[in-house]
Write an enzyme that holds these catalytic residues in place. Sequence first.
Site, PDB file in Angstrom:
ATOM      1  N   ARG A 161      -5.713 -40.671  -9.395  1.00  0.00           N
ATOM      2  CA  ARG A 161      -5.400 -39.140  -9.419  1.00  0.00           C
ATOM      3  C   ARG A 161      -4.034 -39.954 -10.014  1.00  0.00           C
ATOM      4  O   ARG A 161      -3.423 -41.166  -9.749  1.00  0.00           O
ATOM      5  CB  ARG A 161      -4.897 -38.667  -8.603  1.00  0.00           C
ATOM      6  N   LYS A 185      -5.091 -37.587  -1.507  1.00  0.00           N
ATOM      7  CA  LYS A 185      -4.611 -36.676  -0.632  1.00  0.00           C
ATOM      8  C   LYS A 185      -4.552 -36.081   0.572  1.00  0.00           C
ATOM      9  O   LYS A 185      -5.749 -36.777   1.301  1.00  0.00           O
ATOM     10  CB  LYS A 185      -4.844 -34.733  -1.227  1.00  0.00           C
ATOM     11  N   HIS A 256      -4.651 -36.312 -15.601  1.00  0.00           N
ATOM     12  CA  HIS A 256      -6.380 -35.217 -14.814  1.00  0.00           C
ATOM     13  C   HIS A 256      -7.134 -36.429 -16.478  1.00  0.00           C
ATOM     14  O   HIS A 256      -7.890 -35.619 -15.839  1.00  0.00           O
ATOM     15  CB  HIS A 256      -5.574 -34.227 -14.873  1.00  0.00           C
ATOM     16  N   ARG A 259      -9.195 -39.097 -15.531  1.00  0.00           N
ATOM     17  CA  ARG A 259      -9.730 -39.098 -14.343  1.00  0.00           C
ATOM     18  C   ARG A 259     -10.752 -37.706 -14.391  1.00  0.00           C
ATOM     19  O   ARG A 259     -12.209 -38.307 -13.852  1.00  0.00           O
ATOM     20  CB  ARG A 259      -9.155 -38.170 -13.746  1.00  0.00           C
ATOM     21  N   HIS A 282     -13.294 -36.440  -3.752  1.00  0.00           N
ATOM     22  CA  HIS A 282     -13.690 -34.530  -3.058  1.00  0.00           C
ATOM     23  C   HIS A 282     -13.921 -34.521  -1.643  1.00  0.00           C
ATOM     24  O   HIS A 282     -14.937 -35.167  -1.588  1.00  0.00           O
ATOM     25  CB  HIS A 282     -14.065 -34.687  -3.868  1.00  0.00           C
TER      26      HIS A 282
END
Length: 310
Positions: A161, A185, A256, A259, A282
């Site tokens: 990211r 994240k 993105h 990615r 993820h």
Amino acid sequence: MVDRPAESNAAQPLSPSFRLEQFRDYLALEAGNSRHTVESYVRDVRRLVTHAAAKGASRPDEVTAAQLREFVYELKDIGLAPATIHRQISAIRTYFRFLVGEGYAARNPSERIESPKRWHTLPTVLTQAETDRLLSAPTPEDPRGIRDRALLEFAYATGARVSELVGLTLQDIQFEEGIARLFGKGAKQRLVPVGRRALGAVALYVREIRPTLDRGKGRGVLFLNARGTPLSRVGAWGIITQAAKRAGITKRVTPHTLRHTFATHLLQGGADLRAVQEMLGHADLSTTQLYTHVDRDYLRSVHRQFHPRA
């Protein structure tokens, strides 16, 4: 001949545990829907139930969220319009809310079904040729071009990211191991492999360019701007969009996009979906499965282009 999921079996009797007749009565009498809506919803749900039964489900509680996603993917694969799929999803959601509300099912697996709208908001994916042009766009004669090439190569090699790119430190790159440590994240840490070309580009930047940029304000961050401070998200965005313009790519290219291209190219090459999930960071496999839509679109485009009867 196209194999439409459950279309050819729609007339076969189904287990009464799926409560299709009760669902029909609910739509017509309690919800007050029109005859057309009732028939459409019942037909849509019958298609799903036949599909689920073929997968071994004999009652609603045995239908899983994964089966629902697979069913919706099949609807897209056979070329149904987004509006038709949206109605199908609406019927499924209404059906499971009815089952749970009446006590016929203990859970609602339809809560996380994605809609066609989300498919159309996926970022653009670059072809291999476009990717090669993008990565070669920065000019090595300009010292910042060497930095830009390192950033582009690393982004495509890892699927990082933009926040992970600009937060990368020198200590996060393990050159001998060919691994980078990324913080995603929620500050979740993961290790991702880095290819030789990306490692070479980063090593050249670290050895030749970064020392000339760093004026004691770099804080150990890998990618620095012309002022010697850590590159910002906006700065990384500008590097990528300028490289795309220089490469003559007319598509909208963002951080993105790289990615997304990373994930799609891996899947096109036969990579395991769970391995791609791990590399992207993820938490949910269903998020990674979104990338298979573009992979399928790619396969369809190849078929149309090269098959003599496409």
